[in-house]
Write a protein that holds these residues in place. Structure first.
Motif, PDB file in Angstrom:
ATOM      1  N   THR A 121      -6.452  -2.108   5.716  1.00 40.09           N
ATOM      2  CA  THR A 121      -5.871  -3.448   5.755  1.00 40.09           C
ATOM      3  C   THR A 121      -4.488  -3.318   6.370  1.00 40.09           C
ATOM      4  N   LEU A 150      -4.729 -12.080   9.389  1.00 39.24           N
ATOM      5  CA  LEU A 150      -5.659 -12.272   8.278  1.00 39.24           C
ATOM      6  C   LEU A 150      -6.654 -13.400   8.524  1.00 39.24           C
ATOM      7  N   THR A 210      -7.414   0.534  -0.818  1.00 48.41           N
ATOM      8  CA  THR A 210      -6.921  -0.764  -0.419  1.00 48.41           C
ATOM      9  C   THR A 210      -7.912  -1.816  -0.899  1.00 48.41           C
ATOM     10  N   GLY A 235     -10.087  -9.600   4.981  1.00 52.91           N
ATOM     11  CA  GLY A 235      -8.856  -8.915   5.359  1.00 52.91           C
ATOM     12  C   GLY A 235      -9.040  -7.449   5.684  1.00 52.91           C
ATOM     13  N   LEU A 236     -10.237  -6.914   5.467  1.00 52.50           N
ATOM     14  CA  LEU A 236     -10.502  -5.519   5.805  1.00 52.50           C
ATOM     15  C   LEU A 236     -10.699  -5.374   7.311  1.00 52.50           C
TER      16      LEU A 236
END
Length: 436
Positions: A120, A167, A260, A175-176
């Protein structure tokens, strides 16, 4: 027993991958038990390690950790954790000590956010800040390491971060960001989520503050439970000054922050875990000494897990959840002058527990159901503990809790950091769902 003449030990070591550590040592013959009592478990097992006679599992679980913790075998636990970690793909090629190297990451590490093929933006930002911190502070008089980070690590992380879309363009993945061919070509796989620098810090004195009034802490816990209140204790200045500084340095420097999360769904924090690099001896000493110091609270609950989280103030902290343990110790590391609001930044602990028929997924991911069925009927009764550096909050781990709102100064050294120790198995005492 003659050195390197331990066929029973070698035979048992070779069976490691098919039988759990915590069970393997329970049914050995009397001679072997006598040998363990004389020579310590770690000295015997080292013979196996030297001979490359062990098929280690891909990861140690909480029962394996508890096996060593029951006897405060710090060296044995450290040996087991190190032996597994050294064989994993976390280790850069030039640091692997084992010929049985580059073991793929277990699915459990990937599924909790510790994979090596995705990231991220906030995680990469934290990694960059850490790399720059190492260059500016730790490696000032170590030119080889400093140059490697300046010439390789930082440029690769910088270029990869610049290539991550905003994002709103990563909405489908929460969001990855999966690494692309261009990221791999510039070398991201060589530096991302790798154990590039994992120091050890030795203590000259005790880990716990010797001025603590342990009897008062334990009596307060017992009195609350006797009156029907939830088990919660707040202990200030729990670590010695030396231990606090060295734990802080360790957590700032160690490149073991591999986890994350989807930032808008789960918050913005990076995580480090005992079964994935966070097992330095100073931390194991802390965990064991704290257990010894609080027998009336810890009882027969051995250490089962440990993690640390480092937060980004642009996002929220950890959502409402309960942890699978009997006792939870949440210890805060960052200096107080980093906290912009001394009345917040800590922990909100609700007085409710999950029903005994809920599974881990239900009470740790379905926050709407927890809120509706568990917390709302109690009018959200809670104990909110503000953030203080070197403050430990000790509580019944089954109680629902979440990170309080927080606002910390910008800058890597100012990031909110907590260290969490889990002891024993979760103690359910709430009714089942149908009885609510």
């Amino acid at each position: 027993l003659p050195d390197r003449n331990l066929p029973t030990v070698r035979r048992r070591c070779r069976s490691y991958s098919t039988t759990k550590m915590s069970r393997r040592f329970a049914s050995v013959d009397a001679l072997f038990i006598f040998a363990l009592q004389l020579f310590q478990l770690t000295a015997v097992l080292q013979v196996c390690a030297d001979n490359q006679g062990i098929d280690f599992p891909p990861i140690l679980d909480s029962d394996d950790i508890a096996y060593f913790a029951r006897t405060y075998d710090k060296d044995g636990l450290y040996w087991a954790l190190t032996s597994v970690f050294d064989r994993s793909e976390r280790m850069p090629n030039n640091r692997r000590r084992s010929t049985n190297n580059n073991q793929p990451l277990p699915n459990v590490l990937i599924s909790r956010g510790g994979g090596s093929t995705y990231t991220t933006a906030y995680k990469l930002k934290c990694d960059l800040e850490q790399a720059q911190y190492l260059v500016d502070h730790t490696f000032r008089n170590r030119p080889a390491e400093r140059n490697y980070f300046l010439q390789q690590v930082i440029p690769i992380l910088n270029e990869t971060l610049a290539s991550i879309p905003s994002l709103d363009k990563l909405e489908r993945s929460g969001g990855l960001y999966a690494f692309r061919r261009a990221d791999k070509d510039r070398g991201i796989e060589e530096v991302y989520n790798k154990a590039l620098y994992v120091p050890e810090y030795a203590l000259n004195g005790p880990v716990l503050n010797q001025d603590l009034d342990i009897d008062v802490v334990q009596q307060d816990w017992i009195s609350k439970q006797a009156s029907g209140e939830p088990g919660i204790a707040v202990v200030d200045d729990i670590l010695s000054e030396e231990a606090l500084q060295k734990v802080r340095d360790l957590l700032l420097e160690s490149t073991v922050w591999y986890q994350t999360k989807m930032p808008h769904k789960f918050g913005g924090y990076v995580g480090a875990y005992i079964d994935d690099g966070l097992y330095q001896k100073i931390l194991l000493t802390l965990a064991f000494d704290l257990h010894r110091a609080l027998p009336k609270i810890m009882k027969d609950h051995p250490l089962k897990y440990m993690w640390a989280y480092k937060y980004d103030s642009d996002y929220t902290g950890i959502n409402t959840h309960a942890d699978q343990a009997a006792i939870n110790v949440n210890l805060w590391i960052t200096p107080d002058d980093a906290n912009l609001d001394s009345n917040s930044g800590g922990l909100v602990i609700f007085t409710a527990k999950p029903p005994s028929d809920w599974d881990f997924t239900a009470y740790n991911t379905d926050t709407e159901r927890v809120d509706r069925d568990i917390l709302a009927p109690t009018n959200y009764a809670n104990v909110t503990v503000p953030y203080r550096a070197n403050r430990a909050v000790i509580f019944d781990s089954a109680l629902f809790h979440h990170t309080d709102k927080f606002s910390f100064k910008e800058g890597y050294r100012n990031r909110r950091i907590n260290l969490t120790l889990l002891y024993g198995d979760m103690q359910f005492d709430s009714p089942k769902t149908g009885e609510l």
